[in-house]
Motif scaffolding. Structure first.
Motif, PDB file in Angstrom:
ATOM      1  N   TYR A  22       0.826  -1.206   0.000  1.00 47.90           N
ATOM      2  CA  TYR A  22       0.000   0.000   0.000  1.00 47.90           C
ATOM      3  C   TYR A  22       0.864   1.261   0.000  1.00 47.90           C
ATOM      4  N   ARG A  23       1.902   1.249   0.796  1.00 51.34           N
ATOM      5  CA  ARG A  23       2.761   2.437   0.864  1.00 51.34           C
ATOM      6  C   ARG A  23       3.596   2.615  -0.395  1.00 51.34           C
ATOM      7  N   SER A  26       0.502   3.399  -3.130  1.00 54.81           N
ATOM      8  CA  SER A  26      -0.372   4.528  -2.798  1.00 54.81           C
ATOM      9  C   SER A  26      -1.790   4.330  -3.311  1.00 54.81           C
ATOM     10  N   ARG A 112      -0.278  13.928   6.790  1.00 55.51           N
ATOM     11  CA  ARG A 112      -0.224  12.518   6.403  1.00 55.51           C
ATOM     12  C   ARG A 112      -0.618  12.357   4.932  1.00 55.51           C
ATOM     13  N   VAL A 116       1.763  11.009   1.880  1.00 60.95           N
ATOM     14  CA  VAL A 116       1.407   9.931   0.951  1.00 60.95           C
ATOM     15  C   VAL A 116       1.634  10.383  -0.490  1.00 60.95           C
ATOM     16  N   LEU A 119       5.433  10.573  -1.077  1.00 59.64           N
ATOM     17  CA  LEU A 119       5.995   9.229  -1.243  1.00 59.64           C
ATOM     18  C   LEU A 119       5.730   8.704  -2.646  1.00 59.64           C
ATOM     19  N   ARG A 127      11.593   5.140  -2.806  1.00 63.12           N
ATOM     20  CA  ARG A 127      10.337   4.891  -2.083  1.00 63.12           C
ATOM     21  C   ARG A 127      10.421   3.569  -1.344  1.00 63.12           C
ATOM     22  N   VAL A 131       9.976   3.289   2.655  1.00 64.22           N
ATOM     23  CA  VAL A 131       8.850   2.513   3.177  1.00 64.22           C
ATOM     24  C   VAL A 131       9.341   1.364   4.053  1.00 64.22           C
ATOM     25  N   VAL A 135       8.678   3.251   7.466  1.00 67.15           N
ATOM     26  CA  VAL A 135       7.261   2.938   7.667  1.00 67.15           C
ATOM     27  C   VAL A 135       7.091   1.545   8.245  1.00 67.15           C
ATOM     28  N   GLN A 136       7.753   0.565   7.633  1.00 59.44           N
ATOM     29  CA  GLN A 136       7.616  -0.809   8.098  1.00 59.44           C
ATOM     30  C   GLN A 136       8.520  -1.109   9.286  1.00 59.44           C
TER      31      GLN A 136
END
Length: 177
Positions: A22-23, A26, A112, A116, A119, A127, A131, A135-136
């Motif tokens: 998803y990240r 997008s 946020r 998104v 990113l 990216r 991510v 993010v992860q």
């Protein structure tokens, strides 16, 4: 491997695979497609899993590769809008303050959304680094294993990605103050 054994792997790792997809993409539909492709590919190529890394790292690699392939196809259809220059700068702290006022929480929601979008504008390799790492929450070693690159290369991609994100978000941050 039995279907039940594989089903337990899917159950255990779906949220993580979907999260990175998803990240990277997008887009919820593309993320679902990538998640499905990841597990289908993993099932088809289970015999090639040597156990040199964890199943999670192997699945991350498959997911990131599926994302990168999709993004390369999309890239042919659109031009990159990212400024290629990089500089030594600090990265903003984007963590929301859950005890903030309604106005602050609204601004965090806008930030946020802006993040998104930013990113999505990063080159796919940068990216992926951002991510996976930011993010992860993977370590540099884990993220470099997923991307099949050296740790120093991972650190360089991460730095460039963070710098580009900061530049993209600077104007928004100034207007929100």
């Amino acid at each position: 491997m039995s279907p039940d054994d594989f089903r337990s792997i899917v159950d255990e790792h779906t949220d993580l695979v979907y999260g990175v997809a998803y990240r990277m993409m997008s887009n919820a539909q593309d993320a679902e497609d990538v998640t499905q492709e990841t597990f289908l590919s993993a099932f088809r190529h289970w015999d090639s899993f040597r156990g040199g890394s964890s199943i999670g790292t192997w699945l991350y690699r498959i997911a990131v590769n599926a994302c990168l392939m999709r993004l390369r196809k999309e890239k042919r259809a659109r031009a990159s809008t990212v400024d290629p220059g990089y500089g030594d700068t600090d990265v903003l702290d984007w963590a929301p303050d859950p005890s903030g006022t309604p106005e602050e929480l609204a601004l965090n929601s806008e930030l946020r959304d802006e993040l998104v979008r930013a990113l999505a504008e990063l080159p796919s390799d940068l990216r992926a680094a951002v991510v996976l790492r930011d993010v992860q929450g993977l370590s540099n070693a884990e993220a470099s294993a997923v991307l099949d690159i050296s740790v120093p290369s991972m650190k360089a991609k991460l730095h460039r990605g963070r710098v580009l994100l900061r530049r993209r978000l600077e104007e928004y941050a100034r207007s929100a103050r």
